[in-house]
Design a protein around this motif. Structure first.
Motif, PDB file in Angstrom:
ATOM      1  N   THR A 250       0.846  -1.184   0.000  1.00 41.02           N
ATOM      2  CA  THR A 250       0.000   0.000   0.000  1.00 41.02           C
ATOM      3  C   THR A 250       0.886   1.240   0.000  1.00 41.02           C
ATOM      4  OG1 THR A 250      -0.086   0.167   2.415  1.00 41.02           O
ATOM      5  CG2 THR A 250      -1.737  -1.245   1.340  1.00 41.02           C
ATOM      6  N   GLN A 251       0.268   2.390  -0.312  1.00 39.46           N
ATOM      7  CA  GLN A 251       1.030   3.639  -0.299  1.00 39.46           C
ATOM      8  C   GLN A 251       1.569   3.939   1.095  1.00 39.46           C
ATOM      9  OE1 GLN A 251      -1.211   6.833  -2.046  1.00 39.46           O
ATOM     10  NE2 GLN A 251      -1.529   5.754  -3.987  1.00 39.46           N
ATOM     11  N   ALA A 252       0.799   3.586   2.124  1.00 44.08           N
ATOM     12  CA  ALA A 252       1.248   3.813   3.495  1.00 44.08           C
ATOM     13  C   ALA A 252       2.474   2.950   3.803  1.00 44.08           C
ATOM     14  CB  ALA A 252       0.120   3.500   4.473  1.00 44.08           C
ATOM     15  N   GLN A 253       2.465   1.704   3.340  1.00 42.31           N
ATOM     16  CA  GLN A 253       3.603   0.817   3.579  1.00 42.31           C
ATOM     17  C   GLN A 253       4.844   1.300   2.826  1.00 42.31           C
ATOM     18  OE1 GLN A 253       1.562  -2.751   2.261  1.00 42.31           O
ATOM     19  NE2 GLN A 253       1.491  -3.578   4.354  1.00 42.31           N
ATOM     20  N   GLY A 255       5.449   4.436   2.022  1.00 40.90           N
ATOM     21  CA  GLY A 255       5.915   5.628   2.733  1.00 40.90           C
ATOM     22  C   GLY A 255       6.710   5.266   3.965  1.00 40.90           C
ATOM     23  N   GLU A 256       6.246   4.252   4.704  1.00 38.72           N
ATOM     24  CA  GLU A 256       6.963   3.814   5.902  1.00 38.72           C
ATOM     25  C   GLU A 256       8.342   3.264   5.532  1.00 38.72           C
ATOM     26  OE1 GLU A 256       6.371   0.626   9.610  1.00 38.72           O
ATOM     27  OE2 GLU A 256       4.748   1.012   8.176  1.00 38.72           O
ATOM     28  N   HIS A 257       8.407   2.551   4.429  1.00 37.90           N
ATOM     29  CA  HIS A 257       9.677   1.966   3.987  1.00 37.90           C
ATOM     30  C   HIS A 257      10.666   3.056   3.565  1.00 37.90           C
ATOM     31  CE1 HIS A 257      12.273  -1.176   2.290  1.00 37.90           C
ATOM     32  NE2 HIS A 257      12.464  -0.345   1.266  1.00 37.90           N
ATOM     33  N   GLY A 259      10.427   6.324   4.447  1.00 35.36           N
ATOM     34  CA  GLY A 259      10.532   7.401   5.424  1.00 35.36           C
ATOM     35  C   GLY A 259       9.877   8.687   4.975  1.00 35.36           C
ATOM     36  N   SER A 261       5.778  10.573   3.811  1.00 32.18           N
ATOM     37  CA  SER A 261       4.349  10.453   4.076  1.00 32.18           C
ATOM     38  C   SER A 261       3.634   9.717   2.946  1.00 32.18           C
ATOM     39  CB  SER A 261       3.731  11.847   4.230  1.00 32.18           C
ATOM     40  OG  SER A 261       3.757  12.544   2.994  1.00 32.18           O
ATOM     41  N   GLN A 262       2.454   9.194   3.281  1.00 29.76           N
ATOM     42  CA  GLN A 262       1.638   8.526   2.264  1.00 29.76           C
ATOM     43  C   GLN A 262       1.256   9.498   1.155  1.00 29.76           C
ATOM     44  OE1 GLN A 262      -1.903   6.647   3.786  1.00 29.76           O
ATOM     45  NE2 GLN A 262      -2.831   6.427   1.763  1.00 29.76           N
TER      46      GLN A 262
END
Length: 284
Positions: A250-253, A255-257, A259, A261-262
């Motif tokens: 997902t876009q959130a994942q 972004g987390e990878h 560093g 934001s989504q």
């Protein structure tokens, strides 16, 4: 690589690279052409269009990269030596368009950028100028001769001429006249809505007898066209595409990878997909 003169081309402003003279750009080896092209593109971006130095830089880039046209045209070598000359000429148009639109800020190899333009121009040439069904060149020429002979004899005789009469006027064997007549059917195509056997309401049409399109085959062509466009992206954009459409994150994942934001990932994806879409449209 062909030897280069040590004499500089143009004076150059302070801090601006001065172009070397290349006695025979068409003989520069592909590996050396890649290195030299970057130097010429850097200088071309600073030159005023229409000046002698701009023309020299642009012309040298065209000649140095002619090997790209020959490489792309090689995919169509089965069409014969006569048609290959036309293919190379059309490919040169694609090369010139690529040179005029290339920007070093893309951080991509010019080779990856130019090939889709060259191949796209060749495909457009086939789409716009070839017969509905490809036939040998000798039969294409015979079709024109046949049409003229038929018109002349029909006017003279007041009826349609026979194959024997046509062969005498055209100085061709009767079997070649018949072959030319048959080949002429490949010059025009019929509408898929054309009825079979007349215009009676409810009659079957051509499209009823044609198979459906194979989506998988279309995907193969799309993937082939996309490959150089994706290769021209920077590493981060390619990584995001891989995580989104191969790893299916997902876009959130993502972004987390990375560093970020989504929302930032969403903007990057939108920009990248728009760029790929625009690249594909230029090839159609």
């Amino acid at each position: 690589m062909t030897s280069m003169s040590t004499k500089a081309r143009g004076t150059g402003a302070a801090g601006t690279s001065v172009l070397p003279e290349v006695p025979d750009p068409s003989q520069v080896a592909p590996k050396d052409a890649r290195q030299l092209s970057r130097l010429f593109f850097e200088r071309l971006a600073t030159l005023e269009e229409g000046t002698a130095e701009h023309q020299y830089a642009r012309g040298t880039l065209i000649e140095m990269n002619m090997s790209l046209v020959r490489y792309a045209a090689g995919r169509f070598r089965s069409r014969g030596p006569e048609e290959m000359e036309d293919i190379v000429q059309v490919g040169m148009i694609g090369l010139i368009k690529a040179i005029d639109r290339f920007e070093l800020s893309r951080e991509a190899e010019f080779t990856s950028f130019a090939i889709p333009y060259i191949v796209g121009e060749i495909k457009r040439f086939f789409r716009d100028t070839t017969w509905a069904v490809h036939v040998p060149r000798r039969l294409q020429e015979a079709r024109v001769q046949l049409a003229k002979a038929t018109e002349e004899l029909q006017s003279r005789l007041g009826r349609l001429p026979t194959d024997r009469e046509l062969s005498e006027l055209m100085s061709l064997p009767e079997d070649e006249v018949r072959e030319a007549r048959l080949a002429a059917n490949g010059y025009n195509s019929s509408s898929l809505d054309a009825t079979i056997g007349g215009s009676t309401d409810g009659e079957a049409v051509l499209q009823d007898f044609i198979g459906t399109e194979d989506a998988a085959l279309e995907l193969v062509e799309d993937f082939h066209s996309l490959a150089p466009l994706i290769a021209a992206l920077d590493e981060r954009d390619r990584q995001i595409l891989h995580m989104r459409f191969v790893e299916e994150l997902t876009q959130a994942q993502i972004g987390e990878h990375l560093g970020v934001s989504q929302m930032h990932v969403s903007r990057l994806l939108t920009r990248t997909l728009a760029r790929l879409r625009e690249g594909l449209l230029t090839l159609q």
